[in-house]
Design a protein around this motif. Structure first.
Motif, short mmCIF file in Angstrom:
data_model
loop_
_atom_site.label_atom_id
_atom_site.label_comp_id
_atom_site.label_asym_id
_atom_site.label_seq_id
_atom_site.Cartn_x
_atom_site.Cartn_y
_atom_site.Cartn_z
N GLY A 113 35.10 35.51 48.75
CA GLY A 113 35.40 35.35 47.33
C GLY A 113 35.22 33.91 46.89
O GLY A 113 34.84 33.03 47.66
N ARG A 114 35.49 33.67 45.61
CA ARG A 114 35.41 32.31 45.08
C ARG A 114 36.53 31.45 45.66
O ARG A 114 37.64 31.93 45.88
N PHE A 115 36.23 30.18 45.90
CA PHE A 115 37.23 29.29 46.44
C PHE A 115 38.10 28.78 45.30
O PHE A 115 37.90 27.67 44.76
N VAL A 116 39.06 29.60 44.91
CA VAL A 116 40.03 29.24 43.88
C VAL A 116 41.42 29.58 44.42
O VAL A 116 41.57 30.37 45.35
N LYS A 117 42.42 28.99 43.81
CA LYS A 117 43.79 29.11 44.32
C LYS A 117 44.25 30.56 44.42
O LYS A 117 44.93 30.94 45.38
N ALA A 118 43.86 31.39 43.45
CA ALA A 118 44.34 32.78 43.41
C ALA A 118 43.87 33.60 44.60
O ALA A 118 44.44 34.66 44.88
N LYS A 119 42.83 33.15 45.32
CA LYS A 119 42.35 33.91 46.48
C LYS A 119 43.23 33.74 47.71
O LYS A 119 43.12 34.51 48.67
N GLY A 129 31.82 32.18 50.53
CA GLY A 129 31.98 31.87 49.12
C GLY A 129 31.80 30.40 48.86
O GLY A 129 31.41 29.63 49.74
N GLU A 130 32.10 30.02 47.65
CA GLU A 130 32.04 28.61 47.24
C GLU A 130 32.93 28.46 46.02
O GLU A 130 33.35 29.44 45.40
N GLY A 131 33.24 27.21 45.67
CA GLY A 131 34.07 27.00 44.50
C GLY A 131 34.83 25.70 44.54
O GLY A 131 34.71 24.90 45.49
N ALA A 132 35.65 25.49 43.51
CA ALA A 132 36.32 24.21 43.29
C ALA A 132 37.30 23.84 44.40
O ALA A 132 37.58 22.65 44.62
N SER A 191 44.55 37.41 48.43
CA SER A 191 44.66 37.07 47.01
C SER A 191 46.07 37.28 46.48
O SER A 191 46.79 38.20 46.89
N THR A 192 46.44 36.44 45.54
CA THR A 192 47.69 36.64 44.80
C THR A 192 47.42 37.29 43.44
O THR A 192 48.35 37.73 42.78
N GLY A 239 39.99 44.50 43.56
CA GLY A 239 39.62 43.94 44.86
C GLY A 239 38.44 44.69 45.44
O GLY A 239 38.60 45.49 46.36
N GLN A 240 37.24 44.45 44.86
CA GLN A 240 36.03 45.11 45.35
C GLN A 240 35.82 44.83 46.83
O GLN A 240 35.30 45.67 47.57
N THR A 241 36.25 43.67 47.29
CA THR A 241 36.06 43.32 48.69
C THR A 241 36.84 44.25 49.61
O THR A 241 36.42 44.50 50.75
N ILE A 242 37.98 44.79 49.15
CA ILE A 242 38.72 45.75 49.96
C ILE A 242 37.88 47.01 50.16
O ILE A 242 37.82 47.57 51.26
N LEU A 243 37.22 47.46 49.10
CA LEU A 243 36.39 48.66 49.21
C LEU A 243 35.23 48.44 50.16
O LEU A 243 34.87 49.33 50.94
#
Length: 400
Positions: A233-239, A261-264, A305-306, A311-315
């Motif tokens: 997933g994206r590298f964000v806090k919510a993940k 993934g990648e991100g901030a 994730s919080t 959660g497409q990744t779960i599928l």
């Protein structure tokens, strides 16, 4: 730009971004497009030209039987870019309506719902990707400067307003989970809201044996003889990837964590690995165009994730037969993980903490091969039984 007409009824699928961006929304547009083609529709996708590498993308192209149109966002900064973005989007949507007159428009971005309604599109479906109010809170907290907080707050307020309008003006409103339904219901108390489920590509995300996993790792250049946990997933806090990293140092055995993934947040995550002395146990694998190969090569999946609308990744993990560790829904964990996994033999944690994730990960690492293979088959069967892109395409087009 020349847009030709067609005798087939047309379906418009739209969001603010599409390929070459990689993500759950882009994935849903692609698979829905293929199902609508099979159902006898002409399919067009409209999105902006935003992309992670800031490439110049064609205004129009045909891919896999779908005509993709892109409106330019401009290279300016600030309000000038926003105005151009809106103007170009509305202009393109006008052209599409005039030439194609879509019988169905499926939107995955709130701004687009408002544009299409104002332009007179009929049978306008808003397939909600997430609730702005919950999605944006975490990122807003990340702003460290006063100017950043002010800009973030103004943007947050605008997006909340536009999504409220999108909820109200769509002809049909769909969400992917009961959790999402409750989130939307708090904002829009009167609109009928329907729940549906996304699909998963059972051919792309397939099940392989443990011996095949090691062969795949060799081919991917990530050979590892220990147990492998995957986050994507994206590298964000919510993940919650920081929690997965913290759990690594608490494990009883040898394990590696793959982050796709990648991100901030990447810099902060790498720094955390260094502080915890787990650099050698965490592989940052970047954004991958074929993530299915990494699902197949991994042993387990972590849903840390919080916040997730579904959660497409779960599928995708289920389809590949990966045992999944995730946290139950709570005041601090707003996901559909419990909803998807509650009747399975995957691990649902009572607390979202490094200690809880480590306990679940240790349990999976101790599985006998026969128990692991049985859980693989159970997860694959669940994906086959419940998650179909064809079913979703038909639901969205239904006149009921």
């Amino acid at each position: 730009m020349t847009i030709t007409s067609s005798r087939k009824p047309c379906v418009l699928l739209t969001s603010n971004q599409y390929k070459p961006n990689i993500g759950g929304i882009e994935n849903s547009l692609y698979h829905l497009s293929q199902e609508y083609i099979q159902l006898g529709y002409e399919v067009i996708i409209v999105a902006s030209d935003l992309n992670p590498e800031n490439k110049s993308l064609p205004d129009v192209e045909v891919e896999d039987g779908v005509t993709i149109y892109r409106y330019k966002t401009g290279r300016d900064q600030g309000i000038g870019r926003g105005i151009k973005h809106i103007r170009n989007a509305i202009s393109l949507y006008k052209t599409v309506l005039k030439k194609h007159d879509p019988v169905l428009a499926v939107c995955r971005f709130h701004f687009n719902v408002v544009y299409l309604k104002a332009l007179g599109y009929q049978n306008l479906v808003y397939l909600v990707p997430g609730v702005v109010e919950n999605e944006t809170k975490a990122s807003l907290r990340q702003q460290s400067t006063i100017l950043g907080k002010v800009k973030g707050s103004l943007s947050f307020s605008l997006h909340k307003l536009m999504q409220r309008w999108a909820f109200s003006c769509s002809d049909k409103l769909f969400v992917f989970s009961e959790n999402m339904l409750q989130q939307v219901r708090k904002i829009n108390k009167d609109k009928a809201i329907r729940t549906c489920k996304p699909g998963v590509s059972l051919s792309r995300f397939s099940l392989v044996s443990r011996s095949e996993k090691h062969q795949l790792r060799e081919q991917l250049g990530v050979a590892d003889n220990g147990k492998v946990f995957l986050c994507i997933g994206r590298f964000v806090k919510a993940k919650g990837f920081d929690t997965a990293i913290e759990a690594l140092q608490l494990l009883d055995g040898d394990a590696t964590l793959w982050l796709l993934g990648e991100g901030a947040e990447e810099k902060e995550l790498r720094a955390l690995c260094n502080r915890l002395n787990v650099d050698d146990k965490v592989k940052f694998l970047g954004r991958q165009s074929c993530p299915e190969e990494y699902y197949k090569a991994a042993d387990f999946f972590i849903m840390s994730s919080t916040y997730e609308p579904l959660g497409q990744t779960i599928l995708e993990a289920l389809s590949c037969g990966l045992p999944i560790v995730g946290a139950c829904a709570s005041d601090k964990v707003i996901t559909a993980t419990s909803e998807i996994l509650s009747d399975t033999n995957n691990i649902l944690l009572d607390a979202h903490s490094a200690e809880s994730f480590a306990e679940g990960m240790n349990t999976f690492m101790a599985l006998e091969d026969s128990d692991y293979a049985e859980l693989q088959q159970q997860n694959r069967a669940l994906a086959e039984q419940k998650f179909s892109w064809n079913k979703l395409a038909r639901e969205l087009a239904s006149e009921d």
